[in-house]
Scaffold this motif. Structure first.
Motif, PDB file in Angstrom:
ATOM      1  N   ARG A  40       2.212 -10.834  -5.800  1.00  0.00           N
ATOM      2  CA  ARG A  40       0.882 -11.217  -5.353  1.00  0.00           C
ATOM      3  C   ARG A  40       0.960 -12.098  -4.107  1.00  0.00           C
ATOM      4  O   ARG A  40       0.192 -11.946  -3.166  1.00  0.00           O
ATOM      5  CB  ARG A  40       0.182 -11.954  -6.497  1.00  0.00           C
ATOM      6  CG  ARG A  40      -1.284 -12.127  -6.267  1.00  0.00           C
ATOM      7  CD  ARG A  40      -1.994 -12.449  -7.543  1.00  0.00           C
ATOM      8  NE  ARG A  40      -2.056 -11.302  -8.444  1.00  0.00           N
ATOM      9  CZ  ARG A  40      -2.764 -11.280  -9.565  1.00  0.00           C
ATOM     10  NH1 ARG A  40      -3.453 -12.347  -9.925  1.00  0.00           N
ATOM     11  NH2 ARG A  40      -2.794 -10.224 -10.328  1.00  0.00           N
ATOM     12  N   GLN A  56       1.730 -10.001  -1.190  1.00  0.00           N
ATOM     13  CA  GLN A  56       0.531  -9.282  -0.791  1.00  0.00           C
ATOM     14  C   GLN A  56      -0.403 -10.214  -0.012  1.00  0.00           C
ATOM     15  O   GLN A  56      -1.047  -9.803   0.936  1.00  0.00           O
ATOM     16  CB  GLN A  56      -0.187  -8.767  -2.034  1.00  0.00           C
ATOM     17  CG  GLN A  56      -0.848  -7.445  -1.812  1.00  0.00           C
ATOM     18  CD  GLN A  56      -0.949  -6.661  -3.113  1.00  0.00           C
ATOM     19  OE1 GLN A  56      -0.804  -7.210  -4.202  1.00  0.00           O
ATOM     20  NE2 GLN A  56      -1.184  -5.387  -2.993  1.00  0.00           N
ATOM     21  N   ALA A  57      -0.440 -11.470  -0.458  1.00  0.00           N
ATOM     22  CA  ALA A  57      -1.351 -12.421   0.162  1.00  0.00           C
ATOM     23  C   ALA A  57      -0.929 -12.749   1.589  1.00  0.00           C
ATOM     24  O   ALA A  57      -1.739 -13.170   2.392  1.00  0.00           O
ATOM     25  CB  ALA A  57      -1.417 -13.698  -0.667  1.00  0.00           C
ATOM     26  N   ARG A  58       0.352 -12.542   1.892  1.00  0.00           N
ATOM     27  CA  ARG A  58       0.827 -12.860   3.248  1.00  0.00           C
ATOM     28  C   ARG A  58       0.611 -11.710   4.221  1.00  0.00           C
ATOM     29  O   ARG A  58       0.677 -11.888   5.424  1.00  0.00           O
ATOM     30  CB  ARG A  58       2.312 -13.211   3.197  1.00  0.00           C
ATOM     31  CG  ARG A  58       2.575 -14.653   2.769  1.00  0.00           C
ATOM     32  CD  ARG A  58       3.945 -15.077   3.232  1.00  0.00           C
ATOM     33  NE  ARG A  58       4.981 -14.206   2.701  1.00  0.00           N
ATOM     34  CZ  ARG A  58       5.591 -14.411   1.530  1.00  0.00           C
ATOM     35  NH1 ARG A  58       5.268 -15.438   0.795  1.00  0.00           N
ATOM     36  NH2 ARG A  58       6.523 -13.575   1.094  1.00  0.00           N
ATOM     37  N   GLU A  59       0.400 -10.493   3.678  1.00  0.00           N
ATOM     38  CA  GLU A  59       0.249  -9.341   4.561  1.00  0.00           C
ATOM     39  C   GLU A  59      -0.998  -9.471   5.410  1.00  0.00           C
ATOM     40  O   GLU A  59      -2.041  -9.895   4.930  1.00  0.00           O
ATOM     41  CB  GLU A  59       0.125  -8.057   3.717  1.00  0.00           C
ATOM     42  CG  GLU A  59       1.395  -7.695   3.012  1.00  0.00           C
ATOM     43  CD  GLU A  59       1.129  -6.832   1.801  1.00  0.00           C
ATOM     44  OE1 GLU A  59      -0.066  -6.620   1.473  1.00  0.00           O
ATOM     45  OE2 GLU A  59       2.104  -6.378   1.191  1.00  0.00           O
ATOM     46  N   VAL A  60      -0.847  -9.072   6.660  1.00  0.00           N
ATOM     47  CA  VAL A  60      -1.996  -9.145   7.559  1.00  0.00           C
ATOM     48  C   VAL A  60      -2.934  -7.989   7.249  1.00  0.00           C
ATOM     49  O   VAL A  60      -2.495  -6.861   7.018  1.00  0.00           O
ATOM     50  CB  VAL A  60      -1.531  -9.066   9.029  1.00  0.00           C
ATOM     51  CG1 VAL A  60      -2.713  -9.237   9.955  1.00  0.00           C
ATOM     52  CG2 VAL A  60      -0.485 -10.124   9.294  1.00  0.00           C
ATOM     53  N   GLN A  61      -4.222  -8.281   7.194  1.00  0.00           N
ATOM     54  CA  GLN A  61      -5.216  -7.250   6.915  1.00  0.00           C
ATOM     55  C   GLN A  61      -6.259  -7.221   8.043  1.00  0.00           C
ATOM     56  O   GLN A  61      -6.619  -8.262   8.579  1.00  0.00           O
ATOM     57  CB  GLN A  61      -5.940  -7.540   5.597  1.00  0.00           C
ATOM     58  CG  GLN A  61      -5.027  -7.620   4.390  1.00  0.00           C
ATOM     59  CD  GLN A  61      -5.786  -8.097   3.151  1.00  0.00           C
ATOM     60  OE1 GLN A  61      -6.962  -8.452   3.221  1.00  0.00           O
ATOM     61  NE2 GLN A  61      -5.094  -8.115   2.019  1.00  0.00           N
ATOM     62  N   TYR A  62      -6.703  -6.031   8.368  1.00  0.00           N
ATOM     63  CA  TYR A  62      -7.809  -5.875   9.311  1.00  0.00           C
ATOM     64  C   TYR A  62      -8.839  -4.981   8.662  1.00  0.00           C
ATOM     65  O   TYR A  62      -8.484  -3.933   8.124  1.00  0.00           O
ATOM     66  CB  TYR A  62      -7.334  -5.216  10.611  1.00  0.00           C
ATOM     67  CG  TYR A  62      -6.280  -5.997  11.337  1.00  0.00           C
ATOM     68  CD1 TYR A  62      -6.640  -7.021  12.203  1.00  0.00           C
ATOM     69  CD2 TYR A  62      -4.934  -5.704  11.144  1.00  0.00           C
ATOM     70  CE1 TYR A  62      -5.667  -7.747  12.868  1.00  0.00           C
ATOM     71  CE2 TYR A  62      -3.959  -6.426  11.807  1.00  0.00           C
ATOM     72  CZ  TYR A  62      -4.328  -7.451  12.671  1.00  0.00           C
ATOM     73  OH  TYR A  62      -3.366  -8.166  13.314  1.00  0.00           O
ATOM     74  N   ARG A  63     -10.100  -5.394   8.732  1.00  0.00           N
ATOM     75  CA  ARG A  63     -11.127  -4.537   8.154  1.00  0.00           C
ATOM     76  C   ARG A  63     -12.135  -4.128   9.222  1.00  0.00           C
ATOM     77  O   ARG A  63     -12.631  -4.952   9.980  1.00  0.00           O
ATOM     78  CB  ARG A  63     -11.880  -5.255   7.044  1.00  0.00           C
ATOM     79  CG  ARG A  63     -12.890  -4.336   6.385  1.00  0.00           C
ATOM     80  CD  ARG A  63     -13.748  -5.012   5.344  1.00  0.00           C
ATOM     81  NE  ARG A  63     -15.136  -4.679   5.610  1.00  0.00           N
ATOM     82  CZ  ARG A  63     -16.134  -5.537   5.525  1.00  0.00           C
ATOM     83  NH1 ARG A  63     -15.935  -6.783   5.184  1.00  0.00           N
ATOM     84  NH2 ARG A  63     -17.360  -5.147   5.790  1.00  0.00           N
ATOM     85  N   LEU A  99      -9.733  -0.504   5.635  1.00  0.00           N
ATOM     86  CA  LEU A  99      -8.896  -1.699   5.646  1.00  0.00           C
ATOM     87  C   LEU A  99      -7.478  -1.306   6.040  1.00  0.00           C
ATOM     88  O   LEU A  99      -6.920  -0.338   5.507  1.00  0.00           O
ATOM     89  CB  LEU A  99      -8.894  -2.350   4.259  1.00  0.00           C
ATOM     90  CG  LEU A  99      -8.160  -3.693   4.168  1.00  0.00           C
ATOM     91  CD1 LEU A  99      -8.956  -4.799   4.844  1.00  0.00           C
ATOM     92  CD2 LEU A  99      -7.897  -4.062   2.714  1.00  0.00           C
ATOM     93  N   ILE A 159      -3.606  -2.676   6.086  1.00  0.00           N
ATOM     94  CA  ILE A 159      -2.723  -3.712   5.558  1.00  0.00           C
ATOM     95  C   ILE A 159      -1.340  -3.489   6.148  1.00  0.00           C
ATOM     96  O   ILE A 159      -0.795  -2.382   6.050  1.00  0.00           O
ATOM     97  CB  ILE A 159      -2.645  -3.652   4.016  1.00  0.00           C
ATOM     98  CG1 ILE A 159      -4.028  -3.884   3.411  1.00  0.00           C
ATOM     99  CG2 ILE A 159      -1.652  -4.677   3.490  1.00  0.00           C
ATOM    100  CD1 ILE A 159      -4.032  -3.951   1.910  1.00  0.00           C
ATOM    101  N   ARG A 177      -0.808   0.354   6.029  1.00  0.00           N
ATOM    102  CA  ARG A 177      -1.393   1.241   5.047  1.00  0.00           C
ATOM    103  C   ARG A 177      -2.882   1.317   5.366  1.00  0.00           C
ATOM    104  O   ARG A 177      -3.497   0.293   5.687  1.00  0.00           O
ATOM    105  CB  ARG A 177      -1.182   0.666   3.641  1.00  0.00           C
ATOM    106  CG  ARG A 177      -1.438   1.623   2.523  1.00  0.00           C
ATOM    107  CD  ARG A 177      -0.448   1.361   1.385  1.00  0.00           C
ATOM    108  NE  ARG A 177      -0.679   0.070   0.738  1.00  0.00           N
ATOM    109  CZ  ARG A 177      -1.552  -0.121  -0.247  1.00  0.00           C
ATOM    110  NH1 ARG A 177      -2.279   0.875  -0.692  1.00  0.00           N
ATOM    111  NH2 ARG A 177      -1.686  -1.303  -0.801  1.00  0.00           N
ATOM    112  N   ILE A 220      -6.530   2.009   4.002  1.00  0.00           N
ATOM    113  CA  ILE A 220      -7.251   2.111   2.734  1.00  0.00           C
ATOM    114  C   ILE A 220      -8.725   2.370   3.006  1.00  0.00           C
ATOM    115  O   ILE A 220      -9.368   1.651   3.769  1.00  0.00           O
ATOM    116  CB  ILE A 220      -7.101   0.824   1.897  1.00  0.00           C
ATOM    117  CG1 ILE A 220      -5.618   0.521   1.685  1.00  0.00           C
ATOM    118  CG2 ILE A 220      -7.806   0.975   0.560  1.00  0.00           C
ATOM    119  CD1 ILE A 220      -5.380  -0.706   0.846  1.00  0.00           C
TER     120      ILE A 220
END
Lengths: 130, 391
Positions: free
Chosen positions: A11, A14-21, A26, A28, A106, A108
């Motif tokens: 977890r 996962q929390a450190r992965e950069v996300q763009y929405r 999304l 990741i 990834r 999503i």
């Protein structure tokens, strides 16, 4: 490491992965793309991450160094994006452009909850087609 | 081989634009011009001039044809004078010559294309596929399809159950007059740019059919009587979404019917997808929103209604709010219904008027934190949704 600790570790990773929405898509950041993934052909010269089912609006990247990959036997939910060398701009008719740094991601698609129909199907969600 | 010059493309575009205007025309029919053209077409076929019956819409035409026929089960096309309707789309004729008959350097042949000799005066100029596409669909231009298929469902209430066959045949045959305009435009491009040389008799026929395409709706020639349809009073289209007919128009109107005739026959559609009349009549309810399975149509419904009204109509109760969105709960209406929990997502992108676009998604009923609920919609476990950027 016990099971709980491993879960917590996962977890945290996962929390450190950069996300763009961008709207209903999304991105990741991930370390690698599955080896079996094959390139998805471009549409009118662009990498299209997702289409709107009705309006046809698209989340698209025009830069030549972007590549969308999918596992041959998988649905659209399991797709990957590779941006090599330089950053790329993710554009959409109704959203501001996002500048995505080089890397592997990834992709999503947003989904929505569908309440279980008594006896009909076991599907608990459906994809959002914005 | 013809060269694809700028002036040829420009001329093709002008012709294309002109015929698109005819295809989408909503002015009343030019009845004298249409009747004169029909009389001449009957004359060319050796038929005596017909009596004319004008109707206000394809629904009226369908009823008029049914009333004429002794046997309602007989397809409405059965008694039609096909020699009066005869037309040979020129791009297809030229293509056919190139592919088959041209190998024998003849305009007539045993296999199917035997009547090219009655249409073309000489072999067509060879045209490559790229040139053909550029001329028939100049870049950035959009064609108007005949829309006959979308008519079927709108016409269904006008006939009793069990007449599907009649309805199908009728709708399939609704490609004349105005609904033929786009295709006639293609013929004119081929003729004017000199890609084909027509036999004079066929040239006259094409001009008569063109007169009908720019002066009336679909028409139905029977012996002694010709049923003529008026033009619609409303015709709203927009370019088709990719993957759903690139290069073609689809019916689209958020408020009011996309296609409507004076007698009330109307087709309601959003981006080509047929929708119930109340969607476009300002009578949307929260029930419509809840029941619509397509998320994008649902978003259009919500935007037509306004999210404030939607959540109000649903008597939604706020569970929680954070920087990512707001979570709402709707109590079940029936005892065995599940509670509806909705997350109200705000896009960061600003609309031209400065407002922020919102959309509402259903999430599992156990969700309590807006951020986690949005994370769920992307398949993420609680506490892991944290976009660095969102637009």
């Amino acid at each position: 490491m016990n099971v709980q600790a491993r879960k917590d570790q996962a977890r945290e990773d996962q929390a450190r992965e950069v996300q763009y929405r961008q709207g209903d898509v999304l991105l990741i950041a991930v370390d690698a793309i599955p080896g079996r993934a094959v390139p998805v052909p471009r549409d009118q010269g662009e990498v299209v991450l997702a289409y709107g089912e009705v309006t046809g609006h698209r989340h698209a990247i025009a830069e030549p160094h972007a590549e969308l990959l999918a596992l041959p036997d998988q649905e659209v939910e399991r797709r990957s994006l590779r941006i090599a060398g330089d950053e790329a701009r993710l554009r959409h008719e109704e959203h501001d452009t996002i500048t995505v740094p080089p890397g592997t991601y990834r992709v999503i698609r947003q989904r929505e909850y569908v309440p279980p129909a008594p006896s009909r199907s076991s599907r608990r969600f459906r994809p959002v087609l914005d | 081989m013809i060269r694809l010059t700028r002036s040829r493309i420009e001329r093709a575009r002008e012709i294309h634009d002109e015929w698109r205007r005819h295809a989408l025309a909503t002015t009343p029919a030019d009845r004298p011009a249409a009747e004169q053209a029909v009389r001449r077409l009957y004359d060319l076929g050796g038929h005596p001039p017909p009596r004319f019956v004008w109707t206000d819409s394809p629904a009226g035409t369908l009823l008029a044809i049914r009333a004429m026929s002794d046997d309602h089960r007989q397809a409405p096309g059965a008694g039609l004078l096909h020699d009066v309707l005869h037309r040979r789309p020129l791009p297809a004729a030229a293509w056919r010559y190139e592919r088959t008959l041209g190998r024998r350097r003849r305009l007539t042949g045993r296999r199917g294309g035997g009547d090219l000799g009655s249409v073309l005066a000489s072999p067509p100029v060879p045209v490559g596929p790229v040139t053909r596409d550029r001329l028939l669909m100049p870049p950035g231009d959009w064609g108007v399809p005949p829309f006959q298929r979308v008519l079927s469902s709108a016409l269904r209430p006008y006939v009793e159950p069990g007449f599907e066959r009649l309805l199908y045949d009728f709708a399939e045959q609704c490609h004349t007059g105005q609904f033929d305009a786009q295709s006639i435009g293609s013929d004119f491009i081929y003729r004017e740019l000199g890609l084909v040389a027509l036999r004079p008799e066929y040239g006259e026929r094409l001009d008569l059919l063109a007169t009908l395409a720019r002066s009336a709706g679909p028409w139905w020639p029977f012996p002694d009587v010709c049923v003529m349809t008026e033009r619609p009073v409303r015709f709203e289209v927009q370019p088709a979404p990719p993957g759903r007919g690139h290069g073609w128009m689809v019916l689209h109107s958020l408020d009011g019917p996309a296609l409507a005739w004076r007698d009330g026959l109307a087709i309601h559609a959003w981006y080509g997808a047929p929708v119930p009349e109340r969607y476009t009549a300002g009578e949307l309810t929260a029930e419509d929103w809840l029941g619509e399975p397509n998320a994008e149509l649902r978003r259009l419904i919500a935007e037509q209604m306004g999210y404030a009204r939607l959540l109000d109509d649903l008597r939604a109760e706020k569970i929680a709010s954070d920087e990512y969105g707001t979570l709402w709960r709707i109590f079940p209406r029936h005892i065995d219904d599940e509670e509806v929990v909705l997350v109200d997502v705000v896009n960061s992108s600003l609309e031209p008027d400065g407002s922020q676009r919102r959309y509402v998604l259903r999430v599992p009923p156990d969700q309590r934190v807006p951020r986690d609920a949005i994370g769920w919609t992307f398949g993420l476990p609680p506490g892991t949704y944290h976009p660095a950027e969102m637009t």
